[in-house]
Every structure is written in C-alpha cells, then in structure tokens.
Design a protein around this motif. Structure first.
Motif, PDB file in Angstrom:
ATOM      1  N   LYS A  23       0.822  -1.222   0.000  1.00  0.00           N
ATOM      2  CA  LYS A  23       0.000   0.000   0.000  1.00  0.00           C
ATOM      3  C   LYS A  23       0.847   1.259   0.000  1.00  0.00           C
ATOM      4  CE  LYS A  23      -4.384  -0.797  -0.139  1.00  0.00           C
ATOM      5  NZ  LYS A  23      -4.738  -0.542  -1.499  1.00  0.00           N
ATOM      6  N   GLU A  24       1.947   1.208   0.726  1.00  0.00           N
ATOM      7  CA  GLU A  24       2.763   2.414   0.890  1.00  0.00           C
ATOM      8  C   GLU A  24       3.379   2.855  -0.438  1.00  0.00           C
ATOM      9  OE1 GLU A  24       6.362   3.560   3.760  1.00  0.00           O
ATOM     10  OE2 GLU A  24       4.802   2.276   4.661  1.00  0.00           O
ATOM     11  N   THR A  25       3.943   1.881  -1.168  1.00  0.00           N
ATOM     12  CA  THR A  25       4.523   2.200  -2.480  1.00  0.00           C
ATOM     13  C   THR A  25       3.428   2.693  -3.428  1.00  0.00           C
ATOM     14  OG1 THR A  25       5.990   0.335  -2.089  1.00  0.00           O
ATOM     15  CG2 THR A  25       6.041   1.300  -4.281  1.00  0.00           C
ATOM     16  N   GLU A  26       2.275   2.030  -3.372  1.00  0.00           N
ATOM     17  CA  GLU A  26       1.159   2.430  -4.234  1.00  0.00           C
ATOM     18  C   GLU A  26       0.804   3.891  -3.971  1.00  0.00           C
ATOM     19  OE1 GLU A  26      -2.576  -0.114  -4.956  1.00  0.00           O
ATOM     20  OE2 GLU A  26      -3.272   1.523  -3.677  1.00  0.00           O
ATOM     21  N   ARG A  27       0.728   4.224  -2.690  1.00  0.00           N
ATOM     22  CA  ARG A  27       0.393   5.600  -2.309  1.00  0.00           C
ATOM     23  C   ARG A  27       1.447   6.594  -2.805  1.00  0.00           C
ATOM     24  NH1 ARG A  27      -2.913   8.685   0.533  1.00  0.00           N
ATOM     25  NH2 ARG A  27      -1.596  10.449   0.984  1.00  0.00           N
ATOM     26  N   SER A  28       2.704   6.207  -2.681  1.00  0.00           N
ATOM     27  CA  SER A  28       3.748   7.147  -3.093  1.00  0.00           C
ATOM     28  C   SER A  28       3.718   7.352  -4.615  1.00  0.00           C
ATOM     29  CB  SER A  28       5.129   6.693  -2.603  1.00  0.00           C
ATOM     30  OG  SER A  28       5.613   5.664  -3.421  1.00  0.00           O
ATOM     31  N   PHE A  29       3.366   6.303  -5.365  1.00  0.00           N
ATOM     32  CA  PHE A  29       3.230   6.455  -6.818  1.00  0.00           C
ATOM     33  C   PHE A  29       2.052   7.371  -7.159  1.00  0.00           C
ATOM     34  CE2 PHE A  29       5.570   2.444  -8.590  1.00  0.00           C
ATOM     35  CZ  PHE A  29       6.685   2.807  -7.855  1.00  0.00           C
ATOM     36  N   LEU A  30       0.954   7.159  -6.440  1.00  0.00           N
ATOM     37  CA  LEU A  30      -0.221   8.006  -6.695  1.00  0.00           C
ATOM     38  C   LEU A  30       0.080   9.465  -6.365  1.00  0.00           C
ATOM     39  CD1 LEU A  30      -3.089   5.690  -5.381  1.00  0.00           C
ATOM     40  CD2 LEU A  30      -2.741   6.462  -7.748  1.00  0.00           C
ATOM     41  N   GLN A  31       0.858   9.645  -5.299  1.00  0.00           N
ATOM     42  CA  GLN A  31       1.243  11.005  -4.904  1.00  0.00           C
ATOM     43  C   GLN A  31       2.061  11.676  -6.023  1.00  0.00           C
ATOM     44  OE1 GLN A  31       0.343  12.393  -1.726  1.00  0.00           O
ATOM     45  NE2 GLN A  31       0.869  14.257  -2.860  1.00  0.00           N
ATOM     46  N   ILE A  32       2.972  10.895  -6.610  1.00  0.00           N
ATOM     47  CA  ILE A  32       3.784  11.449  -7.707  1.00  0.00           C
ATOM     48  C   ILE A  32       2.887  11.836  -8.883  1.00  0.00           C
ATOM     49  CG2 ILE A  32       5.583  10.941  -9.433  1.00  0.00           C
ATOM     50  CD1 ILE A  32       6.873   9.082  -7.314  1.00  0.00           C
ATOM     51  N   ILE A  33       1.968  10.945  -9.226  1.00  0.00           N
ATOM     52  CA  ILE A  33       1.054  11.235 -10.342  1.00  0.00           C
ATOM     53  C   ILE A  33       0.271  12.513 -10.053  1.00  0.00           C
ATOM     54  CG2 ILE A  33      -1.020  10.417 -11.555  1.00  0.00           C
ATOM     55  CD1 ILE A  33       0.096   7.551 -11.205  1.00  0.00           C
ATOM     56  N   HIS A  34      -0.202  12.631  -8.825  1.00  0.00           N
ATOM     57  CA  HIS A  34      -0.951  13.823  -8.428  1.00  0.00           C
ATOM     58  C   HIS A  34      -0.084  15.080  -8.526  1.00  0.00           C
ATOM     59  CE1 HIS A  34      -2.152  16.785  -5.346  1.00  0.00           C
ATOM     60  NE2 HIS A  34      -3.353  16.579  -5.866  1.00  0.00           N
ATOM     61  N   ASP A  35       1.130  15.018  -7.959  1.00  0.00           N
ATOM     62  CA  ASP A  35       2.014  16.189  -7.941  1.00  0.00           C
ATOM     63  C   ASP A  35       2.426  16.615  -9.348  1.00  0.00           C
ATOM     64  OD1 ASP A  35       1.787  16.003  -5.249  1.00  0.00           O
ATOM     65  OD2 ASP A  35       3.832  15.294  -4.874  1.00  0.00           O
ATOM     66  N   GLU A  36       2.709  15.633 -10.183  1.00  0.00           N
ATOM     67  CA  GLU A  36       3.109  15.963 -11.564  1.00  0.00           C
ATOM     68  C   GLU A  36       1.926  16.554 -12.328  1.00  0.00           C
ATOM     69  OE1 GLU A  36       6.349  15.702 -13.031  1.00  0.00           O
ATOM     70  OE2 GLU A  36       6.790  15.583 -10.901  1.00  0.00           O
ATOM     71  N   GLY A  37       0.723  16.068 -12.016  1.00  0.00           N
ATOM     72  CA  GLY A  37      -0.491  16.648 -12.613  1.00  0.00           C
ATOM     73  C   GLY A  37      -0.622  18.112 -12.227  1.00  0.00           C
ATOM     74  N   GLU A  38      -0.384  18.382 -10.958  1.00  0.00           N
ATOM     75  CA  GLU A  38      -0.441  19.771 -10.466  1.00  0.00           C
ATOM     76  C   GLU A  38       0.586  20.638 -11.176  1.00  0.00           C
ATOM     77  OE1 GLU A  38      -1.501  20.687  -6.378  1.00  0.00           O
ATOM     78  OE2 GLU A  38      -3.133  20.410  -7.822  1.00  0.00           O
TER      79      GLU A  38
END
Ligand code: ADP
Length: 269
Positions: free
Chosen positions: A68-83
C-alpha cells in the motif's frame, strides 16, 4: 537585410521599371528564433511530467505494486506531476497573454499592506511546513496605482520562490519603503529577502529568462515551472517598474521591485 525586386508595368503592358524593397529582417528573424526556442522549451517541459504520470500509472495498472505504501507514493507522484502540469500551462498562458498584450491592466489604487496581508495568508501554510518565519515591515497607508491581481502575482511568485529556496528554519522578510528625491519621482520599493541558498554570481544575469534555472532538479522537486521570474519581470515592466536581484550563495537573496507610487497617465498596453 532582405532584398526583393518586382517588375512594374504600365497600364498598356509596357515595362515601366523595377520596384525594389529593402527590409531589415534582423528583428523578425530574432523573434522567430525566440519563438521556436520557446516552443522547443515548452515541449520539453511538458514531456517530463507527462512521462512521469504515464510511467507510474502504467506500473500501477500492470499490478506489480503490492504494498500500500509504495502504491500511495506512486499516486502522490502522479498527483504532484499533474499539479505541476497545471501550473506550467497556467504560466505559459499567462506569459503569452502578457507578451501579446491581450491582458490590459485594470488600474486602481492598491493598499500595499492589505495586498501583503492576503499574500501572507496564502503563504502561511507552506512557510509553516518548513518552519520558515515570515516577517514584514510595511507602512499602513501606502497606496500604489496598479492592477491588484497582477501585483499579487508578482509578489506571490517572489514569496513562493523565497520559501522554496530557503532551508527549513530560515526567514523570509518583506520591506516596503518610499524612495525618490521629489514627489514626482516617488517610488515604492518592495524588497523580498530570504536567508536561503542564494544564487551564484554567474547565474544572476539570466534568472529572469524563461525556463532558466540554477538547479533544474531542485526547481522541479519544489514544483517550479521556471517561468515565475520571467512573469515577475514582465508584470513589473507593464507597471512601469523594475525588478532586480542581489544574492550571495549560502547567505540568501533579495529581490527588489520598484513601482511608481501613482501612474500619471494610463500606460500604453
Ligand atoms: P522556478 O519555477 O524554477 O522557481 P523562477 O523563474 O521562479 O523558476 O526562478 C528561476 C530560478 O531562479 C530558479 O530555478 C532558482 O534557481 C532561482 N531562484 C529564484 N528565486 C530564488 C531565491 N529566492 N533563492 C535562490 N534561488 C532563486
């Protein structure tokens, strides 16, 4: 120089002579070169976050990530790069609006203290995250004639840079004073200074250029677009003002904006 010749004829079809046109195309060529360089830069800048979004989304979709933790960190990257993409496109549009002069300034008296109260409100959270102290020394009843949203943008960009490029526990300060010999020459000087990483001397002349960064990786990780200072420069010049920087590596930077207290006439835009 570009040299063109066209033959001219009389009404009856007889040859009259040649018309020669001599045109200085240096400026046109220079602008064309700048434009194509800008397009190349923009494409490059857009590709990086898009590649990150695609790559991390593909990895997640392939189902290879189990914890879950790695999944979350990947999602965070996707979110931040989207921003970041969002900010980048916003900045590019803003810059092109300013440059094509399609964005007339809406002049009104702006109280500087109130302007900065609003800006501090918005910056408080990101400063607190890094334990950066925000200080201000701004006179209460000082007005400048300007476009409030644009002025806000100038100082938001400078403040957010000051916070981004200052280590945890540092200090960001805004000083406002009136300068000038006579009443006609009166100007408001706003200095945004930080105790941050500073800017090497050799980079100082270039930091107001579009997409110029001292340290690309650092700018990226702080969510920068590389366009902030070039927007600041354009907007201050539209207000008939100026901006300059003083900095020492390891000690900090000061960005000094000077704006006329009152515009005597509507500027040409
Ligand atoms: P960015 O989005 O990269 O911050 P800017 O146009 O706002 O783009 O700034 C250009 C570059 O100038 C930055 O990448 C950074 O290297 C440098 N810079 C800007 N402000 C500061 C500051 N307060 N302290 C140190 N370096 C700065």
């Amino acid at each position: 120089l570009q040299f063109d010749g066209v033959p001219m004829f009389e009404d009856d079809g007889s040859y009259r002579g040649m018309l020669f046109l001599l045109q200085d195309v240096t400026e046109i060529r220079r602008l064309e070169a700048m434009r194509s360089e800008f397009v190349a830069n923009v494409s490059h800048e857009l590709k990086t976050p898009i590649a990150a979004v695609k790559g991390f989304a593909e990895t997640l979709l392939a189902g290879g990530v189990k914890d879950k933790e790695t999944e979350r960190s990947f999602l965070q990257i996707i979110h931040d790069e989207g921003e970041r993409l969002n900010r980048l496109i916003g900045d590019i549009l803003e810059l092109s609006k300013i440059e094509s002069k399609r964005a007339p300034l809406e002049y009104a008296p702006v109280n500087i203290k109130e302007l900065f109260d609003g800006i501090y409100e918005m910056m408080r959270a990101s400063a607190a995250k890094k334990s950066i102290v925000l200080v201000q020394d701004i006179p209460e009843h000082l007005y400048i004639e300007g476009d409030e949203d644009r002025l806000k943008q100038i100082f938001m960009n400078l403040m957010s840079n000051a916070i981004s490029y200052t280590q945890d526990g540092g200090r960001v300060k805004v000083d406002v004073e009136v300068i000038g010999e006579s009443e006609e020459e009166e100007k408001v000087r706003v200095t945004v200074s930080d105790t941050g990483i500073g800017i090497p001397k050799k980079d100082l002349p270039r930091i107001f250029e579009r997409f110029y960064r001292v340290d690309k990786a650092r700018s990226r990780s702080s969510g920068g677009t590389g366009l902030g200072l070039s927007i600041v420069k354009h907007l201050t010049e539209l207000h008939q003002g100026s901006v300059r920087v003083e900095s020492k590596v390891g000690e900090g930077s000061s960005f000094i904006v000077e704006l006329p207290v009152m515009q005597s006439a509507e500027p040409e835009i």
